[in-house]
Design an enzyme around this catalytic site. Sequence first.
Site, PDB file in Angstrom:
ATOM      1  N   GLU A  53     -63.266   6.948  57.986  1.00 46.93           N
ATOM      2  CA  GLU A  53     -64.008   5.334  58.390  1.00 46.93           C
ATOM      3  C   GLU A  53     -65.713   5.702  58.605  1.00 46.93           C
ATOM      4  O   GLU A  53     -65.478   6.173  59.726  1.00 46.93           O
ATOM      5  CB  GLU A  53     -62.853   4.499  59.447  1.00 46.93           C
ATOM      6  CG  GLU A  53     -62.265   4.110  58.497  1.00 46.93           C
ATOM      7  CD  GLU A  53     -61.277   3.354  60.250  1.00 46.93           C
ATOM      8  OE1 GLU A  53     -60.767   2.143  59.275  1.00 46.93           O
ATOM      9  OE2 GLU A  53     -60.772   4.054  60.415  1.00 46.93           O
TER      10      GLU A  53
ATOM     11  N   GLU B  39     -50.639  -0.231  64.493  1.00 44.60           N
ATOM     12  CA  GLU B  39     -51.745   0.233  63.471  1.00 44.60           C
ATOM     13  C   GLU B  39     -53.085   1.324  63.691  1.00 44.60           C
ATOM     14  O   GLU B  39     -53.624   0.611  64.750  1.00 44.60           O
ATOM     15  CB  GLU B  39     -52.067  -1.670  63.672  1.00 44.60           C
ATOM     16  CG  GLU B  39     -52.472  -2.115  62.769  1.00 44.60           C
ATOM     17  CD  GLU B  39     -54.066  -2.093  62.915  1.00 44.60           C
ATOM     18  OE1 GLU B  39     -54.812  -1.110  62.148  1.00 44.60           O
ATOM     19  OE2 GLU B  39     -54.472  -3.249  63.337  1.00 44.60           O
ATOM     20  N   LEU B  40     -53.452   2.087  62.706  1.00 39.69           N
ATOM     21  CA  LEU B  40     -53.906   3.128  62.787  1.00 39.69           C
ATOM     22  C   LEU B  40     -55.275   3.006  62.250  1.00 39.69           C
ATOM     23  O   LEU B  40     -55.254   1.436  61.089  1.00 39.69           O
ATOM     24  CB  LEU B  40     -52.983   4.155  62.812  1.00 39.69           C
ATOM     25  CG  LEU B  40     -52.294   4.509  63.111  1.00 39.69           C
ATOM     26  CD1 LEU B  40     -51.189   5.833  63.735  1.00 39.69           C
ATOM     27  CD2 LEU B  40     -52.807   3.742  65.095  1.00 39.69           C
TER      28      LEU B  40
ATOM     29  N   TRP C 122     -61.117  -3.145  71.681  1.00 41.26           N
ATOM     30  CA  TRP C 122     -61.977  -3.480  71.330  1.00 41.26           C
ATOM     31  C   TRP C 122     -62.845  -4.157  69.884  1.00 41.26           C
ATOM     32  O   TRP C 122     -63.929  -5.286  70.639  1.00 41.26           O
ATOM     33  CB  TRP C 122     -62.946  -2.444  71.735  1.00 41.26           C
ATOM     34  CG  TRP C 122     -63.589  -1.766  70.392  1.00 41.26           C
ATOM     35  CD1 TRP C 122     -63.235  -0.189  71.220  1.00 41.26           C
ATOM     36  CD2 TRP C 122     -64.426  -1.082  69.607  1.00 41.26           C
ATOM     37  NE1 TRP C 122     -64.054   0.610  70.358  1.00 41.26           N
ATOM     38  CE2 TRP C 122     -64.529   0.181  68.526  1.00 41.26           C
ATOM     39  CE3 TRP C 122     -65.078  -2.669  68.843  1.00 41.26           C
ATOM     40  CZ2 TRP C 122     -64.979  -0.401  67.552  1.00 41.26           C
ATOM     41  CZ3 TRP C 122     -66.141  -2.200  68.085  1.00 41.26           C
ATOM     42  CH2 TRP C 122     -65.857  -1.340  67.338  1.00 41.26           C
ATOM     43  N   ASN C 123     -62.399  -4.413  69.077  1.00 41.14           N
ATOM     44  CA  ASN C 123     -62.404  -4.930  68.205  1.00 41.14           C
ATOM     45  C   ASN C 123     -62.613  -6.115  67.647  1.00 41.14           C
ATOM     46  O   ASN C 123     -63.289  -6.933  66.708  1.00 41.14           O
ATOM     47  CB  ASN C 123     -63.082  -3.873  66.500  1.00 41.14           C
ATOM     48  CG  ASN C 123     -61.781  -3.666  65.943  1.00 41.14           C
ATOM     49  OD1 ASN C 123     -60.976  -3.344  66.632  1.00 41.14           O
ATOM     50  ND2 ASN C 123     -61.636  -2.610  64.393  1.00 41.14           N
TER      51      ASN C 123
ATOM     52  N   PRO D 217     -55.650  -3.787  77.742  1.00 38.46           N
ATOM     53  CA  PRO D 217     -57.566  -3.879  76.784  1.00 38.46           C
ATOM     54  C   PRO D 217     -58.502  -2.662  76.629  1.00 38.46           C
ATOM     55  O   PRO D 217     -58.074  -2.092  77.673  1.00 38.46           O
ATOM     56  CB  PRO D 217     -58.057  -5.573  77.276  1.00 38.46           C
ATOM     57  CG  PRO D 217     -57.078  -5.227  79.063  1.00 38.46           C
ATOM     58  CD  PRO D 217     -56.271  -4.743  78.834  1.00 38.46           C
TER      59      PRO D 217
ATOM     60  N   CYS E 120     -60.733  -2.061  60.515  1.00 40.63           N
ATOM     61  CA  CYS E 120     -59.601  -1.034  59.911  1.00 40.63           C
ATOM     62  C   CYS E 120     -59.417  -1.297  58.770  1.00 40.63           C
ATOM     63  O   CYS E 120     -59.055  -0.558  57.825  1.00 40.63           O
ATOM     64  CB  CYS E 120     -58.094  -0.298  60.679  1.00 40.63           C
ATOM     65  SG  CYS E 120     -58.710  -0.277  62.092  1.00 40.63           S
TER      66      CYS E 120
ATOM     67  N   GLY F 124     -55.373   1.143  67.064  1.00 41.90           N
ATOM     68  CA  GLY F 124     -56.595   2.272  66.820  1.00 41.90           C
ATOM     69  C   GLY F 124     -56.593   3.240  66.352  1.00 41.90           C
ATOM     70  O   GLY F 124     -56.056   3.131  65.611  1.00 41.90           O
TER      71      GLY F 124
HETATM   72  C1  SIN Z   1     -58.503  -4.460  62.413  1.00 47.47           C
HETATM   73  O1  SIN Z   1     -59.567  -4.090  62.113  1.00 47.47           O
HETATM   74  O2  SIN Z   1     -57.708  -3.533  63.470  1.00 47.47           O
HETATM   75  C2  SIN Z   1     -57.594  -5.460  62.195  1.00 47.47           C
HETATM   76  C3  SIN Z   1     -58.421  -6.428  61.569  1.00 47.47           C
HETATM   77  C4  SIN Z   1     -57.910  -7.837  61.280  1.00 47.47           C
HETATM   78  O3  SIN Z   1     -56.582  -8.299  62.256  1.00 47.47           O
HETATM   79  O4  SIN Z   1     -58.215  -8.278  59.839  1.00 47.47           O
END
Ligand code: SIN
Length: 485
Positions: free
Chosen positions: A387, A256-257, A157-158, A182, A290, A234
């Site tokens: 985080e 991508e965690l 969602w971010n 999504p 992230c 996520g």
């Molecule tokens: C993310 O927070 O998963 C991606 C951030 C980014 O692409 O800069």
Amino acid sequence: MKSLNDKDLFREAGLIGGKWVAAGSGRTVDVIDPATQLSVGTVPDMAGPETRAAIQTAACAYQDWKKKTQAERAALLEAWHGLMVKHLDDLALILTTEQGKPLDEARGEIRYGASFVKWFAEEARRINGHTIPAPTADRRIIVLKEPVGVCGIITPWNFPNAMITRKVAPALAAGCTVVIKPSEFTPYSALALGVLAERAGIPAGVINIVTGMPAEIGNEIMANETVRKISFTGSTRVGSLLMRGAADGVKRLSLELGGNAPFIVFDDADLDLAVEGALASKFRNGGQTCVCANRILVQAAVYEDFAAKLSARVNALTVGPGTQPGVAIGPMINMAAVEKISRHVEDALAKGATIVTEKPVLPEGPQYVAPLVLTGATARMQLAGEETFGPVAPLFRFETEEEAIALANGTPYGLASYFYTESLKRAWRVGEALEFGMVGLNTGSVSMEIAPFGGVKQSGLGREGAQAGIEEYLEMKSFHMGGLG
Ligand code: SIN
């Protein structure tokens, strides 16, 4: 959504095989505007049957899509990119309404998302194999690059737009077809991308979008043998569940965690530059990325100065609805996010941290959180290990370079890291010592389509963007030819 210029971009249905469809069960999920807690609309709450249908249709579409020339696929991606740019304002408004980030940032995300489509349209033309000198005169060996097949794309969602394009554009460029799941919090950005893909002429079934709650859709994507690859952005917890779930079918994975990014300010840093970088990295998307600085490590000699300069800038940040001009920090995505942030702050205060920023004026609404700078942060606090995913900047004090590196690397995560120094020797030493997939020296930003994005350790597998991004969707085939003598 009333104020869109092109109202057709707002869809409340899933996309399977070129048809906009409801869930077989008739169930729907409400999508809530985090600024108002009012419903924006609903989307179908799909499950196993719809996901199976989407995978099946993606498998049929794959037969033709993979046979298109690289130039044909590139042209369709270019057309999709053109439409994203043309509808930038509408896409940004949809994004802000469902996600909360300020409209200017949402426009930035659409440009960022579109940049992946453009980049991979270009990369589509460079899927080159190679030849290998043969061991005997009557043989030839060539290495072909072929698409992986049907891919399951699970996005957060971010970044409701850019995390889709960063995965789908290389998948399509490589010749794969996709089923996108999504986030249930932000499905409308995905569906708008689906509308634009149709208008761009991307054939039915190449992009399918299954909306709803994650469990059943995710289970089907993991278990279905037709899916040859899963790409997920996520949490590390869900990433490792997906790894286990994908193991039986030996699917390829890109993950991508989570991160726990250190942001180190050495005493020879340009402090003003470091403050700019900290603001950009820490407060982007209200701290909900992230790659946001999670631990700001400041050398003792510049600690007080840095804290004062950063606090002055944070005091000037306006919190409010993303659609209001001048707002820097929108609402958090949901109450679970707000609760985690307050748990981290309360724990830090109980263990000796101090808030050094002023109490800001917050608008009405439970999902607004004050941006904070905390001094006196230590490794014993919850925010050092997890985080925070919110606008809280904890400042940790260190004395030596060795101590900073040990603190920075003292985490199971390894996504992004940042450091500030004016010394060339230190730049190399520290850059090489940091155990992270991405290192920013004198910059708070590492996200762009031209550089590989991804982590080491528990932050994931594989890379997105750059030339590496398309390899995630390609298989190598060694083609041995004999009897040519
Ligand atoms: C993310 O927070 O998963 C991606 C951030 C980014 O692409 O800069």
